[in-house]
Design an enzyme around this catalytic site. Structure first.
Site, mmCIF file in Angstrom:
data_model
loop_
_atom_site.group_PDB
_atom_site.id
_atom_site.type_symbol
_atom_site.label_atom_id
_atom_site.label_comp_id
_atom_site.label_asym_id
_atom_site.label_seq_id
_atom_site.Cartn_x
_atom_site.Cartn_y
_atom_site.Cartn_z
ATOM 1 N N LYS B 104 -0.400 0.869 -4.595
ATOM 2 C CA LYS B 104 -1.208 1.830 -4.191
ATOM 3 C C LYS B 104 0.113 2.975 -5.689
ATOM 4 O O LYS B 104 -0.439 3.860 -5.582
ATOM 5 C CB LYS B 104 0.728 2.392 -2.937
ATOM 6 C CG LYS B 104 0.544 2.092 -2.092
ATOM 7 C CD LYS B 104 -1.096 2.520 -1.284
ATOM 8 C CE LYS B 104 -1.366 2.012 0.327
ATOM 9 N NZ LYS B 104 -2.077 2.257 0.806
ATOM 10 N N GLU B 126 1.711 10.784 4.083
ATOM 11 C CA GLU B 126 1.904 9.453 5.483
ATOM 12 C C GLU B 126 2.012 8.022 4.439
ATOM 13 O O GLU B 126 1.637 7.495 3.417
ATOM 14 C CB GLU B 126 0.494 9.507 5.838
ATOM 15 C CG GLU B 126 -0.297 8.384 5.629
ATOM 16 C CD GLU B 126 -1.043 8.701 4.988
ATOM 17 O OE1 GLU B 126 -1.190 10.200 4.357
ATOM 18 O OE2 GLU B 126 -1.564 7.733 4.660
ATOM 19 N N SER B 393 -2.574 -7.551 -3.687
ATOM 20 C CA SER B 393 -2.209 -5.944 -3.534
ATOM 21 C C SER B 393 -0.735 -5.418 -4.049
ATOM 22 O O SER B 393 -0.447 -4.489 -4.004
ATOM 23 C CB SER B 393 -2.758 -5.397 -2.175
ATOM 24 O OG SER B 393 -2.256 -6.383 -0.772
#
Lengths: 275, 410
Positions: B104, B126, B393
């Site tokens: 991220k 969010e 990930s």
């Protein structure tokens, strides 16, 4: 792009208001709030109390443009089993007894899911005058506008305080019926409308747009209607306050029809122009 | 599941996706209330400018290298290979080793740099699993920007650790109670706030969904995963992988690793969705597998919805995949046949998580574990010598508390 000419009850209404030198009162009502039976009862009350145009709210699971009150109304209606076909039934029923123009108002997805051809056919058959999809801005709306226009229905478009003047020419080219002018940045029913807030804004819009301008978001009291009318709005939209009025009447066990009738009547008194 | 090699197709070159209207084929676009349209147009223009500016890339690349820890390693998964029969070569792209523990940060560093260049000092975002919230809080702390994170109340409970991390870095976390109190509702609430604050606040969207230009911007910032992996695997193996596997919620890690292989049409993409308790139960988040085309959160894409066009609440054991929408570029890959999208159940993901922990000494995130489970599932059908690249990930540390409810280690 030139739009196909649309001319229905909605256009007749605005011509009539112009002749009478007054603004139009538009009321937003969530279909199925708190139940479908309530909406069936209330639609005639709105018309008889002087509502000029109804925005029949199609509840959506994820309403991003709405404040807490209309979000809650949508959730209550959906929980009570409200569906799009039921809204069509309500529409047909209302049209058999009343000529007040109605547009379907909601998120784009429930319309898209049915397919716009189907929506246009259904609405024309039920006697509605158009739709407003809150998340279908002008640049995405071309095809939908044409499909609706081919059945003599309007796609009513939103303009916002953040819409720059340079983009207004395309609104002037494409919009029909009226333009719904959002009075402030934010969600429905969460801020107050003042002359300072709207006079430059409406003035700027008026320089570019000749079709009727309806001001909505934050209009709750008769005094708000007066402010909007004096500032030059051709119509005012009241939504959140009507839902609150219904909630309150039900909670207090008051006569729902009478409470709503009285509230709407208090608003219609402020519609005539002073000059 | 058929693994027959698909005939080589000619796909549209990637530089044409999305087009000027933000469309990937029929998908994408900018379906938002008018109040946000100009902000998104301005953002698109500003983004085009910085993306074309070499000084921006120097700044971003330096941050990614010196702060975030890029390039991330490519790790050969020897014991997994053995456990699956020894006929495959498997590489993990280690985004779990990126600062904050997941991919991220690639996006949030890029978007915070962009926000600084367009003069916005306040950031909202969010978050579902909390990884995007943590990555946003991290980037904001690094640059001294005010940071507000919207997070579904249910997620604040199952990801309490990440809530604490965000707060520790100075972010304000607002629990969202509307709707299903998960990721979709956090996005609704952040959008509602942005309607009022868009002129002074930048919204760092966390995945490759949402209105144009977010799907493109998030993809571009995540593309570093695939670009690095492509170079690394070429250096190690002298050839491209046969399969690239990644999990798909909104789809940012998967689009990041897929996209740089887009023109390598022999490289097959496997996007792994969350099947939750199984498709028949109705409790899943398999958006491409089971959804229909709709408009949700600003773009046209596959959406889980009812026969009345209402959005269906998603379910997944992993908060990060618990989303009834998906990025429009994935919908485009699915529809055009460039990628395959398959569902994996909660229990399959849990088993893969435990297996990978024991075989590799890597505790993968629950989200990532869906991709690994797909690898386990398809392995028997793959030809000997097949080269597989899997996007690892994120790491599973954040999931430990909820894992303790599901896994009995006594």
């Amino acid at each position: 792009m030139t739009s196909i000419a649309v001319n229905n009850r909605l256009d007749t209404l605005f011509a009539k208001c112009r002749a009478e030198n007054r603004a139009a009162l538009i009321l937003y009502l969530t279909a199925g709030f708190p139940t479908a039976a309530h909406t069936r009862r209330l639609l005639p009350v709105l018309a008889e109390a002087g509502c000029d145009l109804v925005e029949l709210g199609i509840p959506f699971s994820d309403p991003i443009a709405d404040g807490p009150v209309i979000q809650r109304a949508s959730a209550v209606a959906l929980d009570a089993g409200m569906t799009y076909p039921q809204a069509l039934d309500m529409m047909s029923e209302f049209r058999r007894s009343h000529q007040t123009p109605v547009i379907f108002f909601g998120a784009y997805n429930p319309f898209l899911y049915r397919g716009m051809d189907q929506v246009a056919d259904d609405l024309a058959k039920a006697g509605a005058e158009g739709i407003l999809a809150a998340d279908l801005p002008l640049d995405e709306s071309g095809e939908v506008r044409d499909v609706l226009a081919s059945r003599n229905l309007h796609l009513v478009t939103l303009v916002a305080p953040t819409t720059p003047e340079r983009r207004l020419a395309s609104f002037a080219d494409q919009c029909t019926g009226f333009i719904y002018c959002i009075s402030y940045k934010g969600t429905t029913g969460t801020q107050e409308v003042t002359t300072d807030l709207i006079s430059d804004y409406l003035g700027r819009l008026r320089r570019h747009l000749s079709i009727p301008l309806a001001l909505g978001f934050g209009i709750k009291r008769p005094a708000d209607v007066r402010t909007a009318v004096d500032t030059g709005a051709d119509a005012v939209v009241v939504g959140t306050a009507l839902i609150e009025c219904i909630e309150k009447a039900i909670a207090e066990g008051a006569d729902l029809e009478k409470t709503v009738f009285d509230y709407v009547s208090s608003l219609t008194k402020e519609l005539p122009r002073r000059r | 599941m058929s693994l027959a090699v698909s005939p080589e197709k000619t796909f549209v070159p990637l530089d044409q996706r999305p087009d000027k209207r933000g469309r990937f084929g029929q998908f994408g676009g900018r379906f938002v209330p008018e109040t946000l349209v100009q902000t998104l147009m301005d953002l698109e223009e500003a983004y085009d400018k910085v993306w074309a500016d070499p000084s921006f890339h120097v700044e971003l690349d330096t941050l990614l290298r010196e702060y975030a820890g890029r390039p991330t390693p490519l790790t050969r998964a020897h014991r997994t290979e053995e456990a699956l029969g020894g006929h495959l070569k498997i590489y993990f792209k280690r985004e779990d080793l990126l600062h904050t523990g997941a991919h991220k940060l690639n996006n949030t560093l890029g978007q915070v740099l962009l926000a600084r260049r367009i003069g916005k000092k306040r950031i909202i975002a969010e978050t579902g699993a909390g990884q995007h919230g943590v990555a946003t809080a991290t980037a904001c702390a690094l640059f001294g920007l005010e940071c507000v994170i919207y997070m579904g109340k249910e997620d604040t409970e199952r990801q309490a650790l990440n809530v604490f991390r965000m707060k520790l870095m100075g972010a304000k976390v607002i629990p969202v109670t509307s709707g299903t109190a998960t990721l979709k509702d956090a996005i609704n609430e952040a959008m509602r706030e942005w309607l009022a604050t868009c002129e002074e606040t930048h919204y760092i969207f966390g995945t490759c969904a949402g209105p144009h230009p977010f799907p493109r911007m998030v993809r571009d910032f995540q593309m570093v995963i695939g670009k690095e992996a492509r170079e690394q695997i070429l250096a190690r193996e002298g050839r491209l992988p046969d399969h690239v596997i990644a999990c798909v919620g909104g789809g940012s890690n998967s689009i990041g690793i897929f996209h740089p292989f887009y023109d390598d049409t022999k490289v097959e993409f496997w996007g792994v969705e969350a099947e939750g308790k199984g498709i028949p139960s109705g409790e899943h988040a398999a958006t491409i597998t089971m959804g229909k085309v709709g408009v949700f959160h600003g773009s046209r894409s596959f959406v889980l919805q009812t026969e009345d066009g209402q959005i269906t609440p998603a379910h997944s054991i992993s908060a990060g995949l618990d989303y009834p929408g998906v990025g429009p570029e994935h919908s485009f890959y699915a529809e055009s046949g460039r990628g395959r999208y398959v569902p994996i159940r909660d229990d399959e993901a849990l088993a893969a998580l435990q297996k990978t922990s024991q075989l590799e000494g890597i505790i993968p995130a629950l989200e990532t574990s869906h991709a690994i489970a797909q690898l386990h599932k398809m392995a028997p059908e793959l030809k000997p010598g097949t080269l597989v690249l899997l996007c690892l990930s994120g790491r599973g540390d954040k999931d430990v508390f909820s894992l303790m409810k599901h896994i009995d280690l006594k």
